[in-house]
Design an enzyme around this catalytic site. Structure first.
Site, mmCIF file in Angstrom:
data_model
loop_
_atom_site.group_PDB
_atom_site.id
_atom_site.type_symbol
_atom_site.label_atom_id
_atom_site.label_comp_id
_atom_site.label_asym_id
_atom_site.label_seq_id
_atom_site.Cartn_x
_atom_site.Cartn_y
_atom_site.Cartn_z
ATOM 1 N N ASP A 131 -11.102 2.629 3.892
ATOM 2 C CA ASP A 131 -11.478 1.276 3.667
ATOM 3 C C ASP A 131 -13.067 1.261 3.560
ATOM 4 O O ASP A 131 -13.587 0.134 3.086
ATOM 5 C CB ASP A 131 -11.149 0.624 4.980
ATOM 6 C CG ASP A 131 -9.729 -0.309 4.720
ATOM 7 O OD1 ASP A 131 -9.509 -0.675 3.656
ATOM 8 O OD2 ASP A 131 -9.075 -0.418 5.770
ATOM 9 N N LYS A 171 0.756 -1.061 -0.073
ATOM 10 C CA LYS A 171 0.067 0.010 -0.115
ATOM 11 C C LYS A 171 0.976 1.588 0.063
ATOM 12 O O LYS A 171 0.327 2.382 -0.728
ATOM 13 C CB LYS A 171 -0.725 0.064 1.410
ATOM 14 C CG LYS A 171 -2.007 -0.883 1.180
ATOM 15 C CD LYS A 171 -2.775 -1.163 2.273
ATOM 16 C CE LYS A 171 -3.923 -2.579 2.099
ATOM 17 N NZ LYS A 171 -4.436 -2.929 3.242
ATOM 18 N N GLN A 186 -4.645 -1.361 9.563
ATOM 19 C CA GLN A 186 -4.878 -2.788 9.033
ATOM 20 C C GLN A 186 -4.981 -3.630 9.798
ATOM 21 O O GLN A 186 -4.730 -3.548 11.241
ATOM 22 C CB GLN A 186 -3.169 -2.982 8.733
ATOM 23 C CG GLN A 186 -2.664 -4.176 8.062
ATOM 24 C CD GLN A 186 -3.366 -4.068 6.604
ATOM 25 O OE1 GLN A 186 -3.156 -3.389 5.701
ATOM 26 N NE2 GLN A 186 -4.159 -5.472 6.378
#
Ligand code: NAP
Length: 313
Positions: free
Chosen positions: A120, A53, A97
């Site tokens: 997200d 990422k 995460q």
């Protein structure tokens, strides 16, 4: 006839190129999109994902920073970190995460992320925006699935779509996007009766299960589009034979590495489906590309519209 293979790397490359030029224009105008990634502890898989990422952010010109609290971090300390990232104007996207350590209240931490920075798309506010068709941030993997379908000119409106899996991260938001795209959608899960029969109705079949090669030929209507979201590591020889017997390339990988990746869809489905995403190289590359696209979208919405949208909601 063998299925058309839907090349996720190629589609992700197109999206990254579009994002790169948007970021360039925004940076020239004085707004460089910024992404903060929070990685707790040392989970090897999470470390690989986060590296990808951060690398991808750099490639498209997005500013990125990593926060790496130790495994022992408390819920309160994480909440403080999130509050600080929420306050900072140069941060447009915040990604926590997962998984977080068991002692951390993950739901509380995710809920603390400003919905306008929730790249997200997991915050209930964004889930609500998606289900009521308002502008907002959509989870990356489902958004990537839609990009594969659209950019491959696969019709969605009026089609029968079956989604296997009802997770908050993949199954449910994918089903919602397909409904918003005017498909007729059925969502299946572990309690679904006659799963192969239900799946055979599908013009578009999405497999998001987490079970190696579970979707076999009898699940698939000839000519259907099959999107394989699953990522499973095969290490057992008998399992390998069930999936890849006679595949010399995979045999080579399995022999040298002791494992190979397979999706939720059995490779033989390629003989029945009209179009199919491979694993690896299908949905996976789209997930990171859509994170980049979401960071740019968050930067735009936060300045132009989402804040107003949120206060009206
Ligand atoms: P998850 O949270 O474990 O959900 C799995 C879903 O599959 C659940 O709804 C479960 O039903 C259903 N299921 C399990 N066994 C089943 C069976 N025998 N028959 C029918 N349904 C069954 O998984 P997830 O997070 O959605 O991820 C699914 C897969 O996608 C995993 O392999 C994951 O690694 C992969 N993934 C890939 C990407 C990517 O970027 N490529 C991103 C995210 C996830 P119940 O609800 O009844 O338990």
């Amino acid at each position: 006839m063998a299925a058309i293979i839907l090349d996720g790397n190629k589609i992700a490359g197109e999206i990254r190129a579009e994002v790169t030029s948007e970021v360039k224009a925004m940076t020239t105008a004085g707004v460089r999109p910024g992404l903060a990634v929070v990685l707790v502890g040392h989970n090897p898989a999470s470390e690989v994902y986060v590296r990808g990422k951060v690398k991808s952010s750099g490639e498209v010109g997005i500013y990125s920073e990593q926060h790496t609290p130790p495994e022992t971090v408390s819920t309160e300390e994480l909440l403080e970190l999130v509050a600080d990232l929420n306050r900072r104007d140069e941060i447009d996207g915040i990604l926590i995460q997962l998984p977080l350590p068991a002692h951390v209240d993950a739901k509380k931490v995710l809920l603390a992320v400003d919905p306008a920075k929730d790249v997200d798309g997991f915050h209930p506010m964004n889930v609500g925006f998606l289900s009521t068709q308002r502008p907002g941030l959509v989870p990356c993997t489902p958004a990537g699935i839609m990009e594969i379908l659209k950019r491959s000119q696969i019709p969605i409106a009026g089609q029968e779509a079956v989604v296997i899996g009802r997770s908050d991260i993949v199954g449910k938001p994918t089903a919602m996007l397909l409904i918003n795209g005017n498909a007729t959608v059925t969502v299946c899960h572990s309690k679904t009766r006659d799963l192969p029969e239900v799946c055979r109705r599908a013009d578009i079949l999405i497999a998001a299960i987490g079970r190696a090669g579970m979707v076999t030929r009898e699940f698939v209507k000839p000519g259907a589009t099959v999107i394989d979201v699953g990522v499973n590591q095969v290490t057992d020889r008998a399992e390998f034979e069930r999936l890849f017997a006679g595949n010399a390339k995979r045999e080579e990988t399995f022999r040298t590495r002791g494992s190979t990746l397979v999706g939720d869809v059995h490779p033989h489905v390629a003989e029945v489906a009209g179009a199919l995403t491979p694993v690896p190289g299908g949905v996976g590359p789209l997930t990171i590309a859509m994170l980049m696209a979401n960071t740019v979208l968050a930067a735009k919405l936060r300045r132009g519209g989402l804040v107003a949208e949120l206060s009206r909601a």
